[in-house]
Motif scaffolding. Structure first.
Motif, PDB file in Angstrom:
ATOM      1  N   GLN A  82       1.381  -1.645   0.258  1.00 29.84           N
ATOM      2  CA  GLN A  82       0.081   0.153  -0.098  1.00 29.84           C
ATOM      3  C   GLN A  82       0.647   1.221   0.317  1.00 29.84           C
ATOM      4  OE1 GLN A  82      -3.180   0.484   2.765  1.00 29.84           O
ATOM      5  NE2 GLN A  82      -3.607  -1.929   2.851  1.00 29.84           N
ATOM      6  N   LEU A  83       2.005   0.962   0.050  1.00 25.61           N
ATOM      7  CA  LEU A  83       2.971   2.743   0.398  1.00 25.61           C
ATOM      8  C   LEU A  83       3.113   3.044  -1.349  1.00 25.61           C
ATOM      9  CD1 LEU A  83       5.375   1.570   3.836  1.00 25.61           C
ATOM     10  CD2 LEU A  83       3.173   3.139   3.588  1.00 25.61           C
ATOM     11  N   SER A  84       3.403   3.616  -1.395  1.00 27.89           N
ATOM     12  CA  SER A  84       2.985   3.748  -3.285  1.00 27.89           C
ATOM     13  C   SER A  84       4.964   5.051  -2.895  1.00 27.89           C
ATOM     14  CB  SER A  84       2.487   5.194  -3.332  1.00 27.89           C
ATOM     15  OG  SER A  84       1.928   6.031  -2.941  1.00 27.89           O
ATOM     16  N   GLU A  85       5.943   4.198  -2.310  1.00 22.19           N
ATOM     17  CA  GLU A  85       6.950   5.248  -2.414  1.00 22.19           C
ATOM     18  C   GLU A  85       7.384   4.453  -3.388  1.00 22.19           C
ATOM     19  OE1 GLU A  85       9.211   6.461   0.838  1.00 22.19           O
ATOM     20  OE2 GLU A  85       7.082   6.698   0.979  1.00 22.19           O
ATOM     21  N   GLY A  86       8.413   5.651  -4.779  1.00 27.38           N
ATOM     22  CA  GLY A  86       8.843   5.183  -5.569  1.00 27.38           C
ATOM     23  C   GLY A  86      10.099   5.109  -5.417  1.00 27.38           C
ATOM     24  N   ASN A  87      11.179   5.705  -4.558  1.00 27.84           N
ATOM     25  CA  ASN A  87      12.557   5.225  -4.704  1.00 27.84           C
ATOM     26  C   ASN A  87      12.527   4.482  -3.214  1.00 27.84           C
ATOM     27  OD1 ASN A  87      15.193   5.132  -4.248  1.00 27.84           O
ATOM     28  ND2 ASN A  87      15.925   6.663  -4.243  1.00 27.84           N
ATOM     29  N   ARG A  88      12.353   2.871  -2.500  1.00 31.54           N
ATOM     30  CA  ARG A  88      12.396   2.339  -1.741  1.00 31.54           C
ATOM     31  C   ARG A  88      13.471   2.075  -1.399  1.00 31.54           C
ATOM     32  NH1 ARG A  88       6.707   0.443  -2.078  1.00 31.54           N
ATOM     33  NH2 ARG A  88       6.694  -0.785  -0.555  1.00 31.54           N
ATOM     34  N   PHE A  89      13.342   2.321   0.363  1.00 34.93           N
ATOM     35  CA  PHE A  89      14.165   1.943   1.460  1.00 34.93           C
ATOM     36  C   PHE A  89      13.718   0.899   2.377  1.00 34.93           C
ATOM     37  CE2 PHE A  89      16.494   2.728   5.314  1.00 34.93           C
ATOM     38  CZ  PHE A  89      17.641   2.172   4.974  1.00 34.93           C
ATOM     39  N   SER A  90      13.546  -0.631   1.601  1.00 37.31           N
ATOM     40  CA  SER A  90      12.503  -1.153   2.643  1.00 37.31           C
ATOM     41  C   SER A  90      13.199  -1.299   3.882  1.00 37.31           C
ATOM     42  CB  SER A  90      12.577  -2.745   1.752  1.00 37.31           C
ATOM     43  OG  SER A  90      11.999  -2.836   0.571  1.00 37.31           O
ATOM     44  N   LYS A  91      14.204  -1.060   3.958  1.00 39.33           N
ATOM     45  CA  LYS A  91      14.748  -1.413   5.701  1.00 39.33           C
ATOM     46  C   LYS A  91      13.786  -0.486   6.741  1.00 39.33           C
ATOM     47  CE  LYS A  91      19.256  -2.768   5.492  1.00 39.33           C
ATOM     48  NZ  LYS A  91      20.906  -3.014   6.291  1.00 39.33           N
ATOM     49  N   GLY A  92      13.573   0.577   6.285  1.00 37.80           N
ATOM     50  CA  GLY A  92      12.498   1.926   6.618  1.00 37.80           C
ATOM     51  C   GLY A  92      11.599   1.631   6.486  1.00 37.80           C
ATOM     52  N   LEU A  93      10.663   0.655   5.579  1.00 35.98           N
ATOM     53  CA  LEU A  93       9.540   0.809   5.045  1.00 35.98           C
ATOM     54  C   LEU A  93       8.700  -0.293   6.776  1.00 35.98           C
ATOM     55  CD1 LEU A  93       8.849   0.721   1.292  1.00 35.98           C
ATOM     56  CD2 LEU A  93       8.255   1.940   3.193  1.00 35.98           C
ATOM     57  N   TYR A  94      10.318  -1.968   6.631  1.00 35.88           N
ATOM     58  CA  TYR A  94       9.644  -2.957   7.657  1.00 35.88           C
ATOM     59  C   TYR A  94       8.796  -1.946   9.028  1.00 35.88           C
ATOM     60  CZ  TYR A  94      12.123  -6.124   3.398  1.00 35.88           C
ATOM     61  OH  TYR A  94      12.586  -6.216   2.567  1.00 35.88           O
ATOM     62  N   SER A  95       9.818  -1.413   9.266  1.00 32.15           N
ATOM     63  CA  SER A  95      10.469  -0.623  10.825  1.00 32.15           C
ATOM     64  C   SER A  95       8.404  -0.203  10.465  1.00 32.15           C
ATOM     65  CB  SER A  95      11.580   0.330  11.022  1.00 32.15           C
ATOM     66  OG  SER A  95      10.670   0.845  11.943  1.00 32.15           O
ATOM     67  N   TRP A  96       8.864   1.059   9.543  1.00 30.96           N
ATOM     68  CA  TRP A  96       7.162   1.546   8.917  1.00 30.96           C
ATOM     69  C   TRP A  96       6.014   1.299   9.391  1.00 30.96           C
ATOM     70  CZ3 TRP A  96       6.881   7.263   8.781  1.00 30.96           C
ATOM     71  CH2 TRP A  96       5.542   7.200   8.248  1.00 30.96           C
ATOM     72  N   ILE A  97       6.078   0.066   9.279  1.00 25.43           N
ATOM     73  CA  ILE A  97       3.822  -0.571   8.792  1.00 25.43           C
ATOM     74  C   ILE A  97       4.706  -1.224  10.887  1.00 25.43           C
ATOM     75  CG2 ILE A  97       4.492  -1.486   6.913  1.00 25.43           C
ATOM     76  CD1 ILE A  97       5.346  -3.958   7.273  1.00 25.43           C
ATOM     77  N   GLY A  98       5.585  -1.699  10.964  1.00 25.63           N
ATOM     78  CA  GLY A  98       5.160  -1.863  12.637  1.00 25.63           C
ATOM     79  C   GLY A  98       4.814  -3.677  12.797  1.00 25.63           C
ATOM     80  N   LEU A  99       3.306  -3.624  13.361  1.00 20.57           N
ATOM     81  CA  LEU A  99       2.843  -5.263  13.326  1.00 20.57           C
ATOM     82  C   LEU A  99       3.534  -5.519  14.431  1.00 20.57           C
ATOM     83  CD1 LEU A  99       1.921  -5.769   9.720  1.00 20.57           C
ATOM     84  CD2 LEU A  99       0.579  -4.506  11.299  1.00 20.57           C
ATOM     85  N   GLU A 100       2.953  -7.370  14.269  1.00 17.74           N
ATOM     86  CA  GLU A 100       3.995  -8.057  15.796  1.00 17.74           C
ATOM     87  C   GLU A 100       5.444  -8.532  15.101  1.00 17.74           C
ATOM     88  OE1 GLU A 100       3.225  -8.808  18.868  1.00 17.74           O
ATOM     89  OE2 GLU A 100       2.028  -7.102  19.018  1.00 17.74           O
ATOM     90  N   GLN A 101       6.213  -8.191  15.693  1.00 19.85           N
ATOM     91  CA  GLN A 101       7.368  -8.787  15.261  1.00 19.85           C
ATOM     92  C   GLN A 101       8.256  -9.374  16.187  1.00 19.85           C
ATOM     93  OE1 GLN A 101       9.934  -5.544  14.409  1.00 19.85           O
ATOM     94  NE2 GLN A 101       8.197  -4.697  13.184  1.00 19.85           N
ATOM     95  N   ARG A 102       9.222 -10.609  15.499  1.00 22.48           N
ATOM     96  CA  ARG A 102      10.389 -11.617  16.212  1.00 22.48           C
ATOM     97  C   ARG A 102      11.168 -11.624  15.698  1.00 22.48           C
ATOM     98  NH1 ARG A 102       8.447 -17.632  17.600  1.00 22.48           N
ATOM     99  NH2 ARG A 102       7.509 -16.726  19.322  1.00 22.48           N
ATOM    100  N   THR A 103      12.397 -11.670  16.226  1.00 29.21           N
ATOM    101  CA  THR A 103      13.970 -11.941  15.868  1.00 29.21           C
ATOM    102  C   THR A 103      14.334 -12.609  16.051  1.00 29.21           C
ATOM    103  OG1 THR A 103      14.062  -9.282  16.223  1.00 29.21           O
ATOM    104  CG2 THR A 103      16.176  -9.598  15.536  1.00 29.21           C
ATOM    105  N   ILE A 104      15.393 -13.573  15.803  1.00 28.53           N
ATOM    106  CA  ILE A 104      15.384 -14.990  15.427  1.00 28.53           C
ATOM    107  C   ILE A 104      17.399 -14.303  15.139  1.00 28.53           C
ATOM    108  CG2 ILE A 104      16.392 -16.930  14.541  1.00 28.53           C
ATOM    109  CD1 ILE A 104      13.392 -16.742  13.913  1.00 28.53           C
TER     110      ILE A 104
END
Ligand code: UDP
Ligand code: MG
Length: 232
Positions: free
Chosen positions: A171-193
């Motif tokens: 849904q994020l319509s960014e053209g020049n995407r910086f995914s690392k930021g977008l993953y953080s931006w959307i939030g939601l429940e996260q687990r790290t391994i």
């Protein structure tokens, strides 16, 4: 849960020699789970035998799908296309060069089954040059002081995204995407391994110093207006 369908999205630029190894590793990992899956290679305008190998894999592996770009658009564009075409209930993003250990896949899926929307595989910096490690640490320190989302060293594209997370990213319509930021931006429940860094076994990194620098700048300018305000 047995009906769970997983999509692997694999951006691939000049990964000759890695495609079949990667496919075999995925099959060996997924077969015992009994889960259905597709493996979506996104050929990012390769000029070696990557596409031939993907077509070859189609013969032996019915799970293989592909998207092929007319030229090299960069990893971010390849990830976006992969997310757009993926049909899974969950998507696992992985590099084609086996630096993202397939052994972690069951843990990623377990995280999803336990209700997490993002299950992130975080690497340490073992095997990286001391200069690169130092620059990275300095960059993450500086960037987290500047931008509006939080980035973590070692957390990249290797992760599982639930359908909810994928749809949010799309849904994020960014053209020049910086995914690392977008993953953080959307939030939601996260687990790290966490996992031990693996060095590339075949071929070379596709990132020149200049590209890395540009990517680092994208990180700073994509998520805040401070540079723009500073110019004024
Ligand atoms: N890649 C891509 N397009 C590019 C550069 C890289 O699709 O323009 C893919 C590459 O084939 C690999 C992944 O992105 O699957 C990570 O690239 P690489 O291994 O070169 O990066 P590094 O691991 O050195 O950060
Ligand atoms: Mg790599």
């Amino acid at each position: 849960m047995k009906h769970l369908f997983i999509s692997f999205v694999i951006p691939s630029y000049n990964e000759e020699g890695n495609i079949l190894t990667m496919m075999k590793a995925l099959k060996d990992t997924m077969t015992p789970s009994g889960l259905r899956y597709e493996v979506l290679f996104v050929d990012d305008g390769s000029d070696d035998k990557t596409m031939d190998e993907i077509r070859g894999a189609l013969i032996d592996y019915p799970e293989v799908e592909y998207v092929s770009f007319t030229r090299n658009f960069g990893k971010e564009a390849a990830i976006l296309a992969g997310l757009q075409y993926a049909k899974g209930d969950a998507v696992i993003l992985m590099d084609a060069d086996l630096q993202h250990p397939p052994e972690l896949i069951p843990q990623l899926i377990r995280g999803y089954e336990e209700g997490y929307d993002q299950v992130i595989a975080k690497r340490n910096r073992a095997g990286d040059s001391p200069i690169r490690s130092l620059l990275s640490r300095a960059y993450y320190w500086g960037v987290n002081k500047t931008i509006d989302v939080e980035l973590h060293d070692g957390e990249g594209d290797f992760r599982l995204l639930s359908r909810r997370a994928v749809d949010s990213l799309l849904q994020l319509s960014e053209g020049n995407r910086f995914s690392k930021g977008l993953y953080s931006w959307i939030g939601l429940e996260q687990r790290t391994i966490s996992y031990e860094n693996v060095t590339r076994q075949h071929g070379e990194t596709k990132w020149s110093f200049k590209q890395l620098l540009n990517y680092a700048v994208d990180g700073v300018v994509s998520f805040n207006t401070k540079p723009l305000r500073l110019c004024f």
